[in-house]
Design a protein around this motif. Structure first.
Motif, PDB file in Angstrom:
ATOM      1  N   GLU A  29       0.834  -1.199   0.000  1.00 25.84           N
ATOM      2  CA  GLU A  29       0.000   0.000   0.000  1.00 25.84           C
ATOM      3  C   GLU A  29       0.870   1.251   0.000  1.00 25.84           C
ATOM      4  O   GLU A  29       1.948   1.276   0.595  1.00 25.84           O
ATOM      5  CB  GLU A  29      -0.911   0.019   1.225  1.00 25.84           C
ATOM      6  CG  GLU A  29      -2.105  -0.881   1.081  1.00 25.84           C
ATOM      7  CD  GLU A  29      -3.130  -0.630   2.166  1.00 25.84           C
ATOM      8  OE1 GLU A  29      -3.529   0.535   2.348  1.00 25.84           O
ATOM      9  OE2 GLU A  29      -3.525  -1.609   2.815  1.00 25.84           O
ATOM     10  N   GLN A  64     -10.738  -0.966  -0.525  1.00 22.67           N
ATOM     11  CA  GLN A  64     -10.742  -2.075   0.411  1.00 22.67           C
ATOM     12  C   GLN A  64     -11.911  -1.754   1.332  1.00 22.67           C
ATOM     13  O   GLN A  64     -11.834  -0.837   2.148  1.00 22.67           O
ATOM     14  CB  GLN A  64      -9.421  -2.144   1.166  1.00 22.67           C
ATOM     15  CG  GLN A  64      -9.271  -3.375   2.008  1.00 22.67           C
ATOM     16  CD  GLN A  64      -7.860  -3.481   2.569  1.00 22.67           C
ATOM     17  OE1 GLN A  64      -7.158  -2.497   2.724  1.00 22.67           O
ATOM     18  NE2 GLN A  64      -7.461  -4.695   2.875  1.00 22.67           N
ATOM     19  N   ARG A  69      -7.813   2.900  -1.649  1.00 23.16           N
ATOM     20  CA  ARG A  69      -6.454   2.414  -1.426  1.00 23.16           C
ATOM     21  C   ARG A  69      -5.659   2.531  -2.722  1.00 23.16           C
ATOM     22  O   ARG A  69      -6.216   2.481  -3.816  1.00 23.16           O
ATOM     23  CB  ARG A  69      -6.447   0.942  -1.003  1.00 23.16           C
ATOM     24  CG  ARG A  69      -7.119   0.667   0.298  1.00 23.16           C
ATOM     25  CD  ARG A  69      -6.213   1.030   1.451  1.00 23.16           C
ATOM     26  NE  ARG A  69      -6.783   0.550   2.696  1.00 23.16           N
ATOM     27  CZ  ARG A  69      -7.080   1.332   3.711  1.00 23.16           C
ATOM     28  NH1 ARG A  69      -6.869   2.611   3.645  1.00 23.16           N
ATOM     29  NH2 ARG A  69      -7.585   0.829   4.811  1.00 23.16           N
TER      30      ARG A  69
END
Length: 96
Positions: A29, A64, A69
């Motif tokens: 991420e 998500q 994200r």
């Protein structure tokens, strides 16, 4: 073997080294990268844009649950470019 000017900049080199260390196909991420490299969002975004333009990273946006994200992964081309750059650095350090 020549150094890759896209990768050679210090922050991009650190970013590529970190992504390469995660293994093939691994994605992380954006927030994790930002914290791991101690960068601002804007700084990380601009470096990722340069690497993405070169085809070295893939940036995917999604959700998500309901939370937006952004995931980043090294492309096969990026992995090869990083390995070549790393080898060129090692040769330079050996004096050859």
């Amino acid at each position: 073997m020549a150094l890759d000017p896209v990768i050679h900049q210090e922050t991009r080199l650190r970013l590529m080294a970190l992504l390469a260390s995660l293994g093939e196909g691994a994605q992380v991420e954006f927030t994790w990268l930002k914290e791991a490299l101690d960068l601002t969002e804007g700084n990380l975004s601009s470096h990722l844009a340069k690497l993405e333009e070169a085809g070295y990273v893939q940036v995917e946006k999604g959700y998500q649950g309901r939370r937006p994200r952004t995931w980043v992964r090294l492309t096969p081309q990026g992995r090869a470019a990083y390995q070549a750059h790393r080898q060129a650095l090692l040769e330079l350090l050996k004096g050859g």
